[in-house]
Design a protein around this motif. Sequence first.
Motif, PDB file in Angstrom:
ATOM      1  N   VAL A 198       0.852  -1.200   0.000  1.00 59.56           N
ATOM      2  CA  VAL A 198       0.000   0.000   0.000  1.00 59.56           C
ATOM      3  C   VAL A 198       0.874   1.232   0.000  1.00 59.56           C
ATOM      4  CG1 VAL A 198      -1.886  -1.165   1.226  1.00 59.56           C
ATOM      5  CG2 VAL A 198      -0.120   0.033   2.533  1.00 59.56           C
ATOM      6  N   ASP A 199       0.287   2.382  -0.347  1.00 59.27           N
ATOM      7  CA  ASP A 199       1.050   3.628  -0.269  1.00 59.27           C
ATOM      8  C   ASP A 199       1.013   4.177   1.152  1.00 59.27           C
ATOM      9  OD1 ASP A 199      -1.410   4.891   0.027  1.00 59.27           O
ATOM     10  OD2 ASP A 199      -1.499   5.570  -2.046  1.00 59.27           O
ATOM     11  N   ALA A 200       1.918   5.095   1.439  1.00 59.58           N
ATOM     12  CA  ALA A 200       2.038   5.633   2.794  1.00 59.58           C
ATOM     13  C   ALA A 200       0.792   6.398   3.207  1.00 59.58           C
ATOM     14  CB  ALA A 200       3.265   6.541   2.891  1.00 59.58           C
ATOM     15  N   ASP A 201       0.104   7.004   2.245  1.00 54.65           N
ATOM     16  CA  ASP A 201      -1.113   7.744   2.567  1.00 54.65           C
ATOM     17  C   ASP A 201      -2.157   6.837   3.219  1.00 54.65           C
ATOM     18  OD1 ASP A 201      -2.778  10.272   2.209  1.00 54.65           O
ATOM     19  OD2 ASP A 201      -4.029   8.794   1.188  1.00 54.65           O
ATOM     20  N   THR A 202      -2.212   5.573   2.794  1.00 60.00           N
ATOM     21  CA  THR A 202      -3.156   4.615   3.370  1.00 60.00           C
ATOM     22  C   THR A 202      -2.841   4.342   4.842  1.00 60.00           C
ATOM     23  OG1 THR A 202      -3.409   3.580   1.211  1.00 60.00           O
ATOM     24  CG2 THR A 202      -4.131   2.291   3.117  1.00 60.00           C
ATOM     25  N   LEU A 203      -1.570   4.430   5.217  1.00 59.85           N
ATOM     26  CA  LEU A 203      -1.138   4.115   6.587  1.00 59.85           C
ATOM     27  C   LEU A 203      -1.294   5.299   7.528  1.00 59.85           C
ATOM     28  CD1 LEU A 203       2.173   2.208   5.699  1.00 59.85           C
ATOM     29  CD2 LEU A 203      -0.096   1.227   6.118  1.00 59.85           C
ATOM     30  N   GLU A 204      -1.496   6.487   6.987  1.00 59.34           N
ATOM     31  CA  GLU A 204      -1.562   7.678   7.837  1.00 59.34           C
ATOM     32  C   GLU A 204      -2.804   7.673   8.723  1.00 59.34           C
ATOM     33  OE1 GLU A 204       0.928  10.741   4.931  1.00 59.34           O
ATOM     34  OE2 GLU A 204      -1.240  10.971   5.142  1.00 59.34           O
ATOM     35  N   ALA A 205      -2.702   8.386   9.841  1.00 58.37           N
ATOM     36  CA  ALA A 205      -3.790   8.435  10.808  1.00 58.37           C
ATOM     37  C   ALA A 205      -3.743   9.768  11.540  1.00 58.37           C
ATOM     38  CB  ALA A 205      -3.672   7.274  11.796  1.00 58.37           C
TER      39      ALA A 205
END
Length: 585
Positions: free
Chosen positions: A17-24
């Motif tokens: 996945v891209d890093a944007d998906t991991l952001e919170a």
Amino acid sequence: MRELTEVRALLARLDQVDADTLEAQDLDFKEWPADDRHAVRLAVDMAVCMANGGGGTVVLGVRDRVVGRAKAIVGVPDSAEPHQLKRDIYERTAPKLTPEVLELPVPEGTGRLLVMQVHGGLPPYTTTAGAGTVRRSKDCVPLTGDLRDRLMVERGESDVTAVAVPEPVEALLSAAAVERLRDLARQEQAPADLLRKTDLDLLGALDVLRDGRLTKAGLLIAGSATALARHLPNYGWTHERMKSATTYVDRADGRDGPGKGELALPLALQALEARINADNPITTVEHGLHHFEFRAYPTVALREALLNALCHLDLRLASPVLVKQYPRKLEISNPGGLVGGITPANILHHPPLARNPLLVHALSRLRLVNRSNLGVGRMFEAMLIEGKEPPLIIDEESAVRVVFKRQETSAPFREFIADEGKAGRVLDVDHMLVLRYLLGHAEIDTALAAELCQRREAEMRDILDEMAQDYGYLERGGVGRGTWWRLKPALHRRLEGRGNAERDQRIDADVAKTRVLNMLKQRHRRGERGLTNAEVRAVTGYTRQQVNRLIHELEAESVRLTGHGRGATYEYAGGEEPTQKKRTR
């Protein structure tokens, strides 16, 4: 904030996945700008944003919209020195921020990332130029006037309930409200010596008197309807019995008249519970020689939701606590959104924050609310323990809405929880959320379980291992990131109170295999391409990992994967040649 071990684990997921998906809310990834001045400005802006949002972690040196670890991790240059960056942030923020800046070695890019750990403090923070943003979910939004005002509320600097009312205390009180307050506190086993005090001494012990004057917190819990109408004109409650989304058949309002006497919080709670329970049927469940009664909306969950709405409402907004009771659901909402970085996705375990600190303090002394953020957990537990779906919490920014579905109690699930308690195994909300999910789904992986229980993946992995190894509830399969868990067949049968769950599960899997194999054979005969993973998922309703396991089992039936990436297809490679390629005699 995220530990370095967790950041490393997240970086390992960048191939999927891209890093944007991991952001919170508490995590962001940023690429390091080529110009060092722009890089410092970015770090300063992100420090302000995170500090205003309650704190968090910023990973510098990662592109956030690229899939593939080698492409996403570009790193930071040698000129980016942690101590100097920390100093730059300190000099360019007001009030001063002192985040931790840690170096994280990586094999990609320049070979190093910077991880900035920003502590939440006493917002609002801005740059020395006066600019500021605040973290909201995965975005940094401008720190506008209303958001600055909300941050002041979160710090307790604009606690409306702490303001004293300029009238004699005796002229403001309702004896009925004070006695109902005592009754509620007695039910929650509040200290007996506290409840024996006179009205004024009780209010003094609850810290709702200021220099001999009653605060608005005291007015809310013990004031007369006329006094509340004068000094808190925005406060009120409404209950509507809904026929449809736009039509109600019955309505009651806490401001039906100054003599009504149902406006103070203890009386409002009593009136709302009575109206809801008029259409809150009871189910009787037999367990051994005992008969237990359960309401569609459990009493504990109902009270927690109502108390949350009544003590966390924004008294500056001209809107009541609103209860809408539909034939199949119940909605309880209060004016004012969630504060302090709390979201529906983290509310179960977020540190507690109160919009009206003095009011919450007084109610906590009486044990009517809990200052350790256990109220939401108690709502979830009360529903789950009866085999019901937990409430849905919706933040509408100007209001918070809690939605309960009207459901029957699951006797098998309730009996199981009771029997486990007798055996010394007390299940908490995490355990019950996983069990209930697996009653409706074949399996669960760590990431999905962590999202469901609002936990970090490392915490969730330990919980799932405990349920498998210590409690014996789950079976584990797969390895690494492909690990999955499912209910043991005997427990599945018991919780659903039905036939052989293992047999049913096996039959479902056999049907899926047969169906996919037949489709691949037919497409092969017609000379057509096979099916992609996504197409098999559409046919079977399986997850990607389940499809991979299904195809692995079909390898013995001559099913093979051809191609790469999203265009790869599963093909039948055995049997007769395609029809269109046969030679005619």
